[in-house]
Design a protein around this motif. Structure first.
Motif, PDB file in Angstrom:
ATOM      1  N   VAL A 179      40.183  61.412  52.835  1.00  0.00           N
ATOM      2  CA  VAL A 179      41.039  60.516  51.913  1.00  0.00           C
ATOM      3  C   VAL A 179      40.836  61.002  50.763  1.00  0.00           C
ATOM      4  O   VAL A 179      41.759  61.065  49.906  1.00  0.00           O
ATOM      5  CB  VAL A 179      40.309  58.907  52.307  1.00  0.00           C
ATOM      6  CG1 VAL A 179      40.948  58.190  50.961  1.00  0.00           C
ATOM      7  CG2 VAL A 179      40.674  58.544  53.444  1.00  0.00           C
ATOM      8  N   ARG A 180      39.829  61.329  50.299  1.00  0.00           N
ATOM      9  CA  ARG A 180      39.636  61.980  48.652  1.00  0.00           C
ATOM     10  C   ARG A 180      40.242  63.095  48.497  1.00  0.00           C
ATOM     11  O   ARG A 180      41.018  63.114  47.332  1.00  0.00           O
ATOM     12  CB  ARG A 180      38.282  62.313  48.280  1.00  0.00           C
ATOM     13  CG  ARG A 180      37.800  62.753  47.031  1.00  0.00           C
ATOM     14  CD  ARG A 180      36.389  63.141  46.826  1.00  0.00           C
ATOM     15  NE  ARG A 180      36.348  64.324  47.710  1.00  0.00           N
ATOM     16  CZ  ARG A 180      34.915  64.700  48.252  1.00  0.00           C
ATOM     17  NH1 ARG A 180      33.914  64.020  47.971  1.00  0.00           N
ATOM     18  NH2 ARG A 180      34.999  65.880  49.019  1.00  0.00           N
ATOM     19  N   ALA A 208      45.080  59.541  50.290  1.00  0.00           N
ATOM     20  CA  ALA A 208      44.417  58.770  49.813  1.00  0.00           C
ATOM     21  C   ALA A 208      44.970  57.255  50.219  1.00  0.00           C
ATOM     22  O   ALA A 208      44.426  56.108  50.282  1.00  0.00           O
ATOM     23  CB  ALA A 208      44.196  58.336  48.477  1.00  0.00           C
TER      24      ALA A 208
END
Length: 285
Positions: free
Chosen positions: A53-54, A58
């Motif tokens: 996600v980072r 995201a």
């Protein structure tokens, strides 16, 4: 406006025949506490995918956080039975579907690739349609839940198509798992709504609570499946691989919880994967 926040101004479920008996401030105790999986499981998946996600996408956070919000809204609704809680619960479901489409449409196989250049327009069209549907939810709140259940039919078709055509052996069984859980959940929801007198006669008006448990696991499993599809589809742009694990039964039975084991691969393997994805396109010329 005051009616929206009054206790018991919304739709009551079968358990309301025993309302406030377990706790004096909670109307439907079982229907309230069984929202816990809906709240916790999406957060667990976000935690396991935090590096992906980072670094890569995201957007995966948004629909899963909305599912957690839906669990909180449902908790408030069943604790108070007020109309505001009911509408927030139902509207959050509508927007989960919207945000899910906005985030995952680019990696869905049914979505025509020729529309990728107009992806922003498609996403805005989905949002506008959802805004209209959201406004309609205020006209006849008692019909909202029925309309949402009917929407599960095309959703089931998409889930089955995407899972069986993903080319990923680890998630080929997921559509069957999801639809089995959802089918059982829907049966409990339907029976609680229409056969309440019978369950009261048996002293077991808790079928809607079972619906929460099964629907929560089904929703979590949907996000597991599409997260794996997203990770695989974008594999030429990142260093991660995803494997499905199960707890506590490692065999992957219907009674076990699937989760994603995210690992980082060496740079050389990432470059090789990118070349493999480009090879069919090169061979055409």
């Amino acid at each position: 406006m005051n009616k929206w926040f009054e206790y018991e101004s919304g739709h009551a479920w079968c358990e309301s025949a025993y309302k406030y008996q377990t706790l004096p401030m909670v109307a439907e105790f079982a229907n309230t506490v069984t929202n816990l999986p809906i709240i916790v499981l999406p957060l667990l998946n976000c935690l396991l995918l935090r590096k992906y996600v980072r670094d890569v996408n995201a957007g995966l956070l948004l629909p899963q956080l909305l599912l957690t919000f839906n669990g909180l809204a449902s908790t408030y609704y069943h604790a108070t039975l007020n109309l505001f809680g009911q509408l927030v619960d139902e509207l959050s479901l509508v927007w989960i579907i919207t945000v899910f489409l906005v985030v995952y449409i680019p990696v869905m196989r049914w979505f025509p690739k020729k529309f990728n250049q107009r992806l922003l327009l498609v996403r805005w069209a989905v949002v506008v349609v959802t805004a209209v549907i959201s406004a309609l939810c205020f006209l006849e709140p008692n019909l909202n839940a029925v309309a949402l259940m009917l929407f599960s039919v095309p959703a089931a078709v998409v889930i089955n198509y995407e899972g069986t055509n993903s080319g990923l052996p680890e998630i080929e069984s997921f559509p069957r798992r999801i639809l089995t859980l959802w089918g059982a959940a829907f049966s409990f929801w339907f029976a609680d709504r229409l056969l309440c007198d019978f369950w009261l006669y048996l002293g077991t008006p808790y079928l809607h609570a079972l619906f929460h448990l099964l629907a929560g696991v089904a929703g979590y499993t949907i996000f597991i499946m599409f997260s794996v599809i997203d990770i695989d589809t974008r594999s030429d742009r990142h260093r991660f691989t995803a494997a499905i694990r199960y707890f506590p039964d490692k065999s992957g039975s219907i009674f076990s919880f699937p989760y994603i084991s995210l690992k980082e691969r060496p740079e050389s393997l990432r470059q090789l994967t990118a070349l493999e994805k480009e090879e069919p396109a090169i061979s055409k010329y």
